[in-house]
Design a protein around this motif. Structure first.
Motif, PDB file in Angstrom:
ATOM      1  N   ILE A 143      10.354  -5.894 -43.062  1.00 17.76           N
ATOM      2  CA  ILE A 143      10.266  -7.190 -42.918  1.00 17.76           C
ATOM      3  C   ILE A 143       9.023  -7.763 -43.700  1.00 17.76           C
ATOM      4  N   HIS A 144       8.928  -8.915 -44.235  1.00 16.59           N
ATOM      5  CA  HIS A 144       7.715  -9.650 -44.668  1.00 16.59           C
ATOM      6  C   HIS A 144       7.578 -10.864 -43.671  1.00 16.59           C
ATOM      7  N   GLY A 145       6.282 -11.486 -43.739  1.00 11.76           N
ATOM      8  CA  GLY A 145       6.040 -12.557 -42.955  1.00 11.76           C
ATOM      9  C   GLY A 145       5.237 -13.530 -43.970  1.00 11.76           C
ATOM     10  N   LYS A 172      11.073 -14.394 -33.522  1.00 12.93           N
ATOM     11  CA  LYS A 172      10.473 -13.155 -32.742  1.00 12.93           C
ATOM     12  C   LYS A 172      11.648 -12.398 -32.042  1.00 12.93           C
ATOM     13  N   PHE A 173      12.740 -12.692 -32.552  1.00 10.83           N
ATOM     14  CA  PHE A 173      13.925 -12.057 -31.772  1.00 10.83           C
ATOM     15  C   PHE A 173      14.241 -10.884 -32.628  1.00 10.83           C
ATOM     16  N   VAL A 174      13.656  -9.972 -32.986  1.00  9.60           N
ATOM     17  CA  VAL A 174      14.243  -8.771 -33.868  1.00  9.60           C
ATOM     18  C   VAL A 174      13.433  -7.692 -33.267  1.00  9.60           C
ATOM     19  N   THR A 175      13.972  -6.475 -33.302  1.00 11.77           N
ATOM     20  CA  THR A 175      13.463  -5.055 -32.981  1.00 11.77           C
ATOM     21  C   THR A 175      12.440  -4.500 -33.888  1.00 11.77           C
ATOM     22  N   LEU A 176      11.637  -3.771 -33.291  1.00 12.45           N
ATOM     23  CA  LEU A 176      10.793  -2.729 -34.377  1.00 12.45           C
ATOM     24  C   LEU A 176      11.643  -2.127 -35.409  1.00 12.45           C
ATOM     25  N   GLY A 177      12.498  -1.281 -34.743  1.00 13.12           N
ATOM     26  CA  GLY A 177      13.645  -0.662 -35.538  1.00 13.12           C
ATOM     27  C   GLY A 177      14.296  -1.458 -36.503  1.00 13.12           C
ATOM     28  N   GLY A 178      14.602  -2.283 -36.178  1.00 14.72           N
ATOM     29  CA  GLY A 178      15.487  -3.290 -37.072  1.00 14.72           C
ATOM     30  C   GLY A 178      14.706  -3.860 -38.127  1.00 14.72           C
ATOM     31  N   VAL A 203      17.746  -9.746 -54.785  1.00 14.42           N
ATOM     32  CA  VAL A 203      18.048 -10.557 -53.409  1.00 14.42           C
ATOM     33  C   VAL A 203      17.634  -9.457 -52.311  1.00 14.42           C
ATOM     34  N   TYR A 204      17.645 -10.104 -51.166  1.00 14.17           N
ATOM     35  CA  TYR A 204      17.174  -9.638 -49.897  1.00 14.17           C
ATOM     36  C   TYR A 204      18.628  -8.889 -49.288  1.00 14.17           C
ATOM     37  N   LEU A 205      18.666  -7.683 -49.127  1.00 15.93           N
ATOM     38  CA  LEU A 205      19.742  -7.057 -48.498  1.00 15.93           C
ATOM     39  C   LEU A 205      20.148  -7.572 -47.084  1.00 15.93           C
ATOM     40  N   PHE A 220      22.223  -0.710 -34.161  1.00 19.03           N
ATOM     41  CA  PHE A 220      22.120  -2.099 -33.936  1.00 19.03           C
ATOM     42  C   PHE A 220      20.921  -2.795 -33.281  1.00 19.03           C
ATOM     43  N   GLY A 221      20.320  -3.408 -33.844  1.00 25.58           N
ATOM     44  CA  GLY A 221      19.089  -4.170 -32.995  1.00 25.58           C
ATOM     45  C   GLY A 221      19.554  -5.493 -32.311  1.00 25.58           C
ATOM     46  N   LEU A 222      18.806  -6.378 -32.676  1.00 28.84           N
ATOM     47  CA  LEU A 222      19.095  -7.781 -32.203  1.00 28.84           C
ATOM     48  C   LEU A 222      19.788  -8.740 -33.129  1.00 28.84           C
ATOM     49  N   VAL A 242       5.175 -10.808 -38.900  1.00 24.19           N
ATOM     50  CA  VAL A 242       6.330 -11.410 -38.224  1.00 24.19           C
ATOM     51  C   VAL A 242       7.284 -12.209 -38.912  1.00 24.19           C
ATOM     52  N   PRO A 243       8.499 -12.026 -38.854  1.00 25.32           N
ATOM     53  CA  PRO A 243       9.422 -12.923 -39.509  1.00 25.32           C
ATOM     54  C   PRO A 243       9.429 -14.238 -38.962  1.00 25.32           C
ATOM     55  N   GLY A 244      10.534 -15.001 -39.625  1.00 27.28           N
ATOM     56  CA  GLY A 244      10.651 -16.513 -38.986  1.00 27.28           C
ATOM     57  C   GLY A 244      11.227 -16.327 -37.592  1.00 27.28           C
ATOM     58  N   PRO A 293       9.601 -21.741 -35.705  1.00 25.16           N
ATOM     59  CA  PRO A 293      10.010 -22.864 -35.105  1.00 25.16           C
ATOM     60  C   PRO A 293      11.786 -23.116 -35.014  1.00 25.16           C
ATOM     61  N   LEU A 294      12.301 -22.278 -35.446  1.00 26.34           N
ATOM     62  CA  LEU A 294      13.812 -22.161 -35.024  1.00 26.34           C
ATOM     63  C   LEU A 294      14.181 -21.401 -33.750  1.00 26.34           C
ATOM     64  N   ASP A 295      13.366 -20.815 -33.156  1.00 27.84           N
ATOM     65  CA  ASP A 295      13.529 -20.193 -31.904  1.00 27.84           C
ATOM     66  C   ASP A 295      13.559 -21.094 -31.010  1.00 27.84           C
ATOM     67  N   LEU A 318      11.929  -2.548 -39.290  1.00 24.95           N
ATOM     68  CA  LEU A 318      11.462  -1.521 -40.416  1.00 24.95           C
ATOM     69  C   LEU A 318      12.384  -1.331 -41.257  1.00 24.95           C
ATOM     70  N   ALA A 319      13.833  -1.152 -40.784  1.00 24.42           N
ATOM     71  CA  ALA A 319      14.811  -0.858 -41.464  1.00 24.42           C
ATOM     72  C   ALA A 319      15.247  -1.991 -42.503  1.00 24.42           C
ATOM     73  N   ASN A 320      14.558  -3.283 -42.588  1.00 27.79           N
ATOM     74  CA  ASN A 320      14.661  -4.195 -43.413  1.00 27.79           C
ATOM     75  C   ASN A 320      13.054  -4.410 -44.092  1.00 27.79           C
ATOM     76  N   HIS A 346      23.454   0.246 -30.156  1.00 29.92           N
ATOM     77  CA  HIS A 346      22.524  -0.785 -29.815  1.00 29.92           C
ATOM     78  C   HIS A 346      21.156  -0.239 -29.043  1.00 29.92           C
ATOM     79  N   THR A 347      19.997  -0.838 -29.644  1.00 32.63           N
ATOM     80  CA  THR A 347      19.033   0.138 -29.366  1.00 32.63           C
ATOM     81  C   THR A 347      18.081  -0.833 -28.319  1.00 32.63           C
ATOM     82  N   ARG A 348      18.570  -1.997 -28.113  1.00 31.19           N
ATOM     83  CA  ARG A 348      17.643  -3.063 -27.383  1.00 31.19           C
ATOM     84  C   ARG A 348      17.327  -2.674 -25.914  1.00 31.19           C
TER      85      ARG A 348
HETATM   86  C1  FAD Z   1      15.645 -17.268 -38.277  1.00 26.77           C
HETATM   87  C2  FAD Z   1      15.447 -15.906 -38.909  1.00 26.77           C
HETATM   88  C3  FAD Z   1      14.258 -15.760 -39.780  1.00 26.77           C
HETATM   89  C4  FAD Z   1      13.869 -14.580 -40.404  1.00 26.77           C
HETATM   90  N1  FAD Z   1      12.882 -14.460 -41.271  1.00 26.77           N
HETATM   91  C5  FAD Z   1      12.602 -13.594 -41.915  1.00 26.77           C
HETATM   92  C6  FAD Z   1      11.324 -13.434 -42.692  1.00 26.77           C
HETATM   93  O1  FAD Z   1      10.638 -14.291 -42.595  1.00 26.77           O
HETATM   94  N2  FAD Z   1      11.136 -12.164 -43.202  1.00 26.77           N
HETATM   95  C7  FAD Z   1      12.134 -11.277 -43.195  1.00 26.77           C
HETATM   96  O2  FAD Z   1      11.772  -9.954 -43.696  1.00 26.77           O
HETATM   97  N3  FAD Z   1      13.000 -11.036 -42.528  1.00 26.77           N
HETATM   98  C8  FAD Z   1      13.544 -12.351 -41.579  1.00 26.77           C
HETATM   99  N4  FAD Z   1      14.464 -12.450 -41.031  1.00 26.77           N
HETATM  100  C9  FAD Z   1      15.520 -11.208 -41.010  1.00 26.77           C
HETATM  101  C10 FAD Z   1      15.153 -10.231 -39.959  1.00 26.77           C
HETATM  102  O3  FAD Z   1      13.837 -10.272 -39.867  1.00 26.77           O
HETATM  103  C11 FAD Z   1      15.685  -8.819 -40.199  1.00 26.77           C
HETATM  104  O4  FAD Z   1      16.996  -8.998 -40.579  1.00 26.77           O
HETATM  105  C12 FAD Z   1      15.371  -7.745 -39.211  1.00 26.77           C
HETATM  106  O5  FAD Z   1      15.739  -6.584 -39.798  1.00 26.77           O
HETATM  107  C13 FAD Z   1      16.139  -7.966 -37.733  1.00 26.77           C
HETATM  108  O6  FAD Z   1      16.062  -7.166 -37.036  1.00 26.77           O
HETATM  109  P1  FAD Z   1      17.152  -6.678 -35.941  1.00 26.77           P
HETATM  110  O7  FAD Z   1      16.480  -6.113 -34.611  1.00 26.77           O
HETATM  111  O8  FAD Z   1      17.820  -8.141 -35.429  1.00 26.77           O
HETATM  112  O9  FAD Z   1      17.944  -5.765 -36.535  1.00 26.77           O
HETATM  113  P2  FAD Z   1      19.567  -5.902 -37.049  1.00 26.77           P
HETATM  114  O10 FAD Z   1      19.855  -7.110 -37.600  1.00 26.77           O
HETATM  115  O11 FAD Z   1      20.216  -5.418 -35.722  1.00 26.77           O
HETATM  116  O12 FAD Z   1      19.783  -4.462 -37.960  1.00 26.77           O
HETATM  117  C14 FAD Z   1      19.022  -4.493 -39.283  1.00 26.77           C
HETATM  118  C15 FAD Z   1      19.387  -3.269 -39.796  1.00 26.77           C
HETATM  119  O13 FAD Z   1      18.331  -2.489 -39.212  1.00 26.77           O
HETATM  120  C16 FAD Z   1      19.250  -1.295 -38.980  1.00 26.77           C
HETATM  121  N5  FAD Z   1      18.594  -0.981 -37.800  1.00 26.77           N
HETATM  122  C17 FAD Z   1      18.572  -1.470 -36.451  1.00 26.77           C
HETATM  123  N6  FAD Z   1      17.945  -0.853 -35.495  1.00 26.77           N
HETATM  124  C18 FAD Z   1      17.533   0.209 -36.140  1.00 26.77           C
HETATM  125  C19 FAD Z   1      16.804   1.504 -35.701  1.00 26.77           C
HETATM  126  N7  FAD Z   1      16.409   1.416 -34.248  1.00 26.77           N
HETATM  127  N8  FAD Z   1      16.550   2.477 -36.410  1.00 26.77           N
HETATM  128  C20 FAD Z   1      17.206   2.410 -37.753  1.00 26.77           C
HETATM  129  N9  FAD Z   1      17.867   1.214 -38.258  1.00 26.77           N
HETATM  130  C21 FAD Z   1      18.094   0.142 -37.364  1.00 26.77           C
HETATM  131  C22 FAD Z   1      20.550  -1.890 -38.809  1.00 26.77           C
HETATM  132  O14 FAD Z   1      21.503  -0.859 -39.062  1.00 26.77           O
HETATM  133  C23 FAD Z   1      20.631  -2.863 -39.880  1.00 26.77           C
HETATM  134  O15 FAD Z   1      20.907  -2.165 -40.883  1.00 26.77           O
HETATM  135  C24 FAD Z   1      15.071 -13.450 -40.525  1.00 26.77           C
HETATM  136  C25 FAD Z   1      15.948 -13.435 -39.680  1.00 26.77           C
HETATM  137  C26 FAD Z   1      16.246 -14.760 -38.918  1.00 26.77           C
HETATM  138  C27 FAD Z   1      17.653 -14.850 -38.173  1.00 26.77           C
END
Ligand code: FAD
Length: 486
Positions: A154-156, A142-148, A435-437, A77-79, A138-140, A335-337, A150-152, A96-98
């Motif tokens: 992410i695109h910017g 800045k409060f995301v972890t690198l692990g989370g 759709v985006y999982l 679990f990231g952020l 960077v996503p929308g 902007p939403l942060d 990559l696990a999604n 939690h990895t934070r």
């Molecule tokens: C306001 C807002 C704007 C956003 N904009 C975008 C955007 O523009 N583009 C985009 O692509 N996404 C966007 N997102 C989504 C966000 O970038 C992703 O959901 C990202 O994965 C969140 O990171 P997190 O650290 O919060 O992970 P979490 O939400 O905590 O976890 C996400 C997934 O990653 C896994 N995970 C977490 N840490 C690790 C780890 N260390 N190792 C392996 N797996 C892990 C979790 O099990 C889970 O499946 C947005 C989200 C918000 C709230």
């Protein structure tokens, strides 16, 4: 159309029991942990898991081993910024990895930074922007972890030029189900790497990784915003914006007829020029409705009428034509942060985000049909964005693909909303989109399999690395990715 509050949809059905009951006695290091309610950014669903917060990477393997010994499933679990149930491990162990947030090394000659997985995009900006480096994607928020992230995968706003995060990552150190730490990237253990990219934490825990920061001309953003009249105008402006590294457009998803698809197109690039007070002030004013409406509206007022009013005001606030200014990176990228906890304005029932990508079509028929469905249902959202992706795509479960992406937030209208989203899914499936999982909380299994034909190959890789199914999530079970799906 008005929507009396229907009952919230039930939590995602689980196709198999996940874990031993948390009420069973636990031995160290789990005995000190407590079950906590976990939720994604959409606050739906909310599920209980045992929360572990390791402060050092060495603590992760013993926690996983103890989970296995107790018959508990586990998930990193990231952020918590994914919206739905991707990061939720019902009745399992949430790792939690934070607390793992050391930057281990940085090479200013190349931009490569070796980081622990809990380092956030904000941490990287804070530390490296003063040296002229910025995270490559960077996503929308800045409060995301690198692990989370990559696990999604992410695109910017720069996907058309720079791809996704995975294109800027190497040497991922993954703690696998066996307890072994495997180093993988596009050259080493590539199968495991591509299953981990967008793999939603189901292949293991990313402990450390190297990310290549981009050298930028400055942290200011030279930005242009353009009021676009309709969908055709959006595609015209998008086509002529290739010279900008970053593009995105807010889209009005309420207006029907000739103005359908109108919005505010934003494009920019890094600049050494500092944001000037006057110009920055104007930018802030232009963005003010977006920032203020969510907090000043009581949640009872979040209904189709206020959504319509917001869309009208936001569109009219931007003068016709083009505005050029230099703004800070925060208002441009995040902007939403500025509005802490803005997700709470949707109330306890939460909200759902639906983000899709469809291949480009000459007449943009699928995008039109989707906007028609949404406007006709009267459930449009405040926050809707549209962007053209570039041609890059990655295997298996990674979301971005060549075409047009549209993302919308919907208050949790219950059954009406689920029915609308299922209709929208079908339009996406017909044209080979997905759709985006990472934003999902309700995609049906058959829709998922039609959208992600690489699911079977992904599961083969995962089953080889985690034959007992130690890693599991609510989303993974719902979509047959783990925990006993067919
Ligand atoms: C306001 C807002 C704007 C956003 N904009 C975008 C955007 O523009 N583009 C985009 O692509 N996404 C966007 N997102 C989504 C966000 O970038 C992703 O959901 C990202 O994965 C969140 O990171 P997190 O650290 O919060 O992970 P979490 O939400 O905590 O976890 C996400 C997934 O990653 C896994 N995970 C977490 N840490 C690790 C780890 N260390 N190792 C392996 N797996 C892990 C979790 O099990 C889970 O499946 C947005 C989200 C918000 C709230």
């Amino acid at each position: 159309m008005s929507h009396p509050p229907p009952p919230a949809p039930p939590p995602a059905p689980l196709s198999a029991p996940l874990s031993a009951p948390l009420s069973a006695p636990l031995s160290a290091p789990l005995s000190a942990l407590r079950p906590e309610l976990h939720e994604g950014w959409g606050r739906y669903p909310r599920l209980r898991a045992l929360a572990a917060r390791p402060a050092r990477v060495e603590e992760a393997a013993p926690l996983l081993e103890a989970a296995r010994a107790h018959g508990l499933r586990a998930l990193p679990f990231g952020l918590g910024r994914s919206y739905g149930d991707a990061a939720l491990a019902p009745d399992g162990l949430a790792l939690h990895t934070r607390g793992l947030r050391e930057v281990l090394s940085f090479d200013p000659a190349t931009g490569w930074a070796r980081c622990e997985a809990g380092v956030s995009i904000e941490d990287l900006i804070r530390r490296f922007a003063p040296q002229g480096f910025f995270p490559p994607v960077v996503p929308g928020t800045k409060f995301v972890t690198l692990g989370g992230a990559l696990a999604n995968d992410i695109h910017g706003k720069n996907h058309h030029g720079d791809g996704t995060l995975a294109d800027h990552v190497r040497a991922v150190e993954l703690l696998t189900a066996s307890g072994e730490v495997v180093v993988c990237d596009a050259a080493r253990e590539p199968e495991l790497f591509w299953a981990t990219v967008g793999g939603l934490g189901l292949t293991g825990v990313i402990l450390r990784l190297e990310v290549r920061l981009a050298r930028v001309g400055g942290v200011g953003i030279e930005m242009e915003s353009i009021r676009v009249r309709d969908l055709d105008h959006f595609f015209e402006v998008s086509a002529e914006s290739g010279g900008f590294t970053h593009t995105v457009s807010w889209i009005d998803c309420v207006t029907r007829g000739a103005g359908m698809g109108r919005g505010i197109f934003m494009r920019g690039r890094h600049t050494a020029e500092a944001p000037r007070a006057g110009l920055a002030g104007r930018a802030a004013a232009a963005l003010a409705p977006l920032l203020r409406v969510p907090v000043s509206l009581p949640s009872a007022l979040l209904n189709p009428l206020t959504v319509r009013a917001f869309n009208e005001v936001y569109f009219r606030k931007h003068p016709p034509g083009l505005l050029r200014r230099v703004v800070g990176f925060d208002p441009f990228f995040f902007p939403l942060d500025a509005v802490g906890g803005w997700n709470k304005i949707y109330g306890r029932r939460g909200f759902l985000q639906w983000q899709m990508v469809v291949p480009r079509e000459p007449d943009h028929r699928a995008v039109r049909r989707i906007l028609e469905e949404i406007t006709a249902a009267g459930m449009g959202s405040f926050l809707a964005v549209i962007k053209e992706f570039g041609d890059g795509a990655h295997p298996h479960l990674s979301f971005p693909a060549p075409g047009v992406t549209l993302a919308l937030d919907f208050p949790n209208y219950g059954a009406d909303l689920l029915a609308l989203l299922a209709r929208l899914d079908r339009v996406v499936m017909e044209v080979g989109g997905r759709v985006y999982l990472g934003k999902d909380a309700r995609l049906p299994l058959d829709h998922f399999r039609a959208m992600y034909p690489g699911w079977r190959a992904w599961r083969d890789v995962r089953d080889r690395w985690d034959p007992e199914g130690l890693f599991s999530s609510a989303l993974g079970v719902r979509l047959g990715l783990c925990g006993g799906g067919a």
